[in-house]
Write a protein that holds these residues in place. Sequence first.
Motif, PDB file in Angstrom:
ATOM      1  N   UNK A   1      18.266  -3.863  13.370  1.00  0.00           N
ATOM      2  CA  UNK A   1      19.254  -4.346  14.343  1.00  0.00           C
ATOM      3  C   UNK A   1      18.814  -5.621  15.047  1.00  0.00           C
ATOM      4  N   UNK A   2      17.677  -6.162  14.665  1.00  0.00           N
ATOM      5  CA  UNK A   2      17.222  -7.418  15.243  1.00  0.00           C
ATOM      6  C   UNK A   2      16.738  -7.311  16.666  1.00  0.00           C
ATOM      7  N   UNK A   3      16.268  -6.135  17.068  1.00  0.00           N
ATOM      8  CA  UNK A   3      15.817  -5.941  18.446  1.00  0.00           C
ATOM      9  C   UNK A   3      14.389  -6.424  18.678  1.00  0.00           C
TER      10      UNK A   3
ATOM     11  N   UNK B   1      -0.533  -5.250  14.122  1.00  0.00           N
ATOM     12  CA  UNK B   1      -1.084  -3.914  14.368  1.00  0.00           C
ATOM     13  C   UNK B   1      -0.089  -2.812  14.014  1.00  0.00           C
ATOM     14  N   UNK B   2       1.150  -3.198  13.697  1.00  0.00           N
ATOM     15  CA  UNK B   2       2.186  -2.221  13.396  1.00  0.00           C
ATOM     16  C   UNK B   2       3.056  -1.852  14.576  1.00  0.00           C
ATOM     17  N   UNK B   3       2.750  -2.390  15.766  1.00  0.00           N
ATOM     18  CA  UNK B   3       3.551  -2.102  16.953  1.00  0.00           C
ATOM     19  C   UNK B   3       4.842  -2.906  16.939  1.00  0.00           C
ATOM     20  N   UNK B   4       5.890  -2.342  17.525  1.00  0.00           N
ATOM     21  CA  UNK B   4       7.154  -3.046  17.675  1.00  0.00           C
ATOM     22  C   UNK B   4       7.103  -3.917  18.927  1.00  0.00           C
ATOM     23  N   UNK B   5       7.400  -5.202  18.767  1.00  0.00           N
ATOM     24  CA  UNK B   5       7.339  -6.157  19.880  1.00  0.00           C
ATOM     25  C   UNK B   5       8.734  -6.677  20.168  1.00  0.00           C
TER      26      UNK B   5
ATOM     27  N   UNK C   1       1.188   1.249  15.375  1.00  0.00           N
ATOM     28  CA  UNK C   1       2.471   1.784  14.910  1.00  0.00           C
ATOM     29  C   UNK C   1       2.962   2.893  15.835  1.00  0.00           C
ATOM     30  N   UNK C   2       4.193   2.770  16.282  1.00  0.00           N
ATOM     31  CA  UNK C   2       4.771   3.730  17.210  1.00  0.00           C
ATOM     32  C   UNK C   2       4.813   3.241  18.638  1.00  0.00           C
ATOM     33  N   UNK C   3       4.022   2.220  18.967  1.00  0.00           N
ATOM     34  CA  UNK C   3       4.022   1.658  20.320  1.00  0.00           C
ATOM     35  C   UNK C   3       5.167   0.660  20.481  1.00  0.00           C
ATOM     36  N   UNK C   4       5.607   0.486  21.725  1.00  0.00           N
ATOM     37  CA  UNK C   4       6.633  -0.509  22.052  1.00  0.00           C
ATOM     38  C   UNK C   4       6.012  -1.535  22.987  1.00  0.00           C
ATOM     39  N   UNK C   5       5.967  -2.796  22.556  1.00  0.00           N
ATOM     40  CA  UNK C   5       5.333  -3.878  23.306  1.00  0.00           C
ATOM     41  C   UNK C   5       6.405  -4.811  23.836  1.00  0.00           C
ATOM     42  N   UNK C   6       6.272  -5.205  25.104  1.00  0.00           N
ATOM     43  CA  UNK C   6       7.255  -6.086  25.725  1.00  0.00           C
ATOM     44  C   UNK C   6       6.655  -7.448  26.053  1.00  0.00           C
ATOM     45  N   UNK C   7       7.306  -8.492  25.549  1.00  0.00           N
ATOM     46  CA  UNK C   7       7.088  -9.879  25.980  1.00  0.00           C
ATOM     47  C   UNK C   7       5.703 -10.443  25.683  1.00  0.00           C
ATOM     48  N   UNK C   8       4.999  -9.851  24.739  1.00  0.00           N
ATOM     49  CA  UNK C   8       3.743 -10.425  24.259  1.00  0.00           C
ATOM     50  C   UNK C   8       4.063 -11.475  23.197  1.00  0.00           C
TER      51      UNK C   8
END
Length: 532
Positions: free
Chosen positions: A34-36, A42-46, A291-298
């Motif tokens: 969805x382009x979020x 590292x596999x984290x979602x940013x 993987x599985x973490x949600x990272x904001x604004x890095x």
Amino acid sequence: MIHTYGLERIGIFYPANVYRNMSPAWLTEQALIRGEGMLSDTGALVVQTGKYTGRSPKDKFIVDTPAIHEYIAWNNVNRPISREKFDALKAKMTAYLQNRDIFLFDGFAGADLVCRKKFRIINELASENLFIRNLLIRPTADELSQFGDPDFTVIVTPGYRCDPKTDGVRSEAAIIIDYETRVVLIAGTQYAGEIKKSVFSVMNYFLPDEGVLPMHCSANMDPVTKETAIFFGLSGTGKTTLSADPNRKLIGDDEHGWSPRGIFNFEGGCYAKCINLNAEKEPDIYNAIRSGSLVENVVLDPATRRPNYFDSKYTENTRVGYPIEYIPNAAIPGIGGIPKVIIFLTADSFGVLPPISRLSKEAAMYHFITGFTSKVAGTEQGITEPVPTFSTLFGEPFMPLAPEIYAGMLGERIETYHTKVFLVNTGWTGGPYGIGSRMDLKYTRAMITAALNGRLDSVPYKHDSRFNVDVPQSCPGVPNQILNPRDTWANKKSYDIMADKVAAMFHENFTEKYPDVPEEVSDAGPKPKARL
């Protein structure tokens, strides 16, 4: 026919699809589709949260009704909004969600089963659903099958932007809590911390009536004896870093309750700052960004997708949300005993508070109510010298009741359980910011270790009459000369002037904000020169 899981009861009748309690891998995949956001190496979602890279306290409201009016401490943080405005905005937000995919998370707040509350989080973004899945306590398959109706529902629509004129709010963003109907609305902001803190605000309203003290603090315990400690502190004081002790089990890093049975974590995850993060100083947080973490604004390198934790291009408030299981020494479930030690952390950039001092029950209540730290020059535009920051109960934006209620509960517990309380200054020594230096982390850790293991119980103390605290004159692993801050200043007269200034700040803040606090508590705080 899709399964709506009872969304009709909240006003959502025609969702396109409803995805309930999906796995981290599935939610990450959907967020990418969805382009979020994008994946780091590292596999984290940013993700980038856009205009709002932190909480927006001026956009937070409480629905003012006869049933709750007398219980709320109305002020410039707890602002009222009418039932009519709330209902109208709720109708607009639920209309916005019709014919859209809905990401649903049903989970718990409160590791103590007696105090546990059921929360339903309704998201339009897969990434935010991943975040709250990480942060709340995740139900087992059996618990989910028997979940029933939630105690509280949170509707989150960052894509719906409010109209201040018609919606009765301040901006395009709004965070509104209705304690009577038990619904929270979060609109116009993608900063995920708003969801977490709304859950905290709800717990802070209901738990005192159940005899539980809710606290904005971290907590850890000895893995063998189960001896428990709690750490209060505002942003930048080291609360997360100092409670993540490799020799102790981490109960939680932010939100806890204190019941007659002991301490318990509200959450099932952590929401840590990423700015200037490195593997050597904070290995647990660094290694949790996977993987599985949600990272904001890095900031990510566009070619390698390697995160640059030292780049504040978007904000200083870069964050990561991850399940507490990602911390190797986490206590699961997040339950500890009655706290034997309480640590109040402050980053005094004026360089005048002792690096560690012991507090009486009344002084502990005073500093709990006050919630002091300080911003330093250069952190915000226009700040050219240290600026004091006072946040009631170390979490003013999330405390809906009168501060005397929470402080009274803390005082009762300190007296009942003979809990020891220490004020620890992680700020400056040898002078203010720009002249002195930041307290060495190894010394702060040594002082806290000594406080926790009882090695400060038998050392000599000296009473500091200006700040009204007792200062230990020796501490294992700490040079004696840094324990008394006046001794670390080259110019003793300059210390006295600055110390009087800071004591006066405490006095003026307390006198202005808390006129109804018992005299024995107000008298336990710092005393300007004129009142000595």
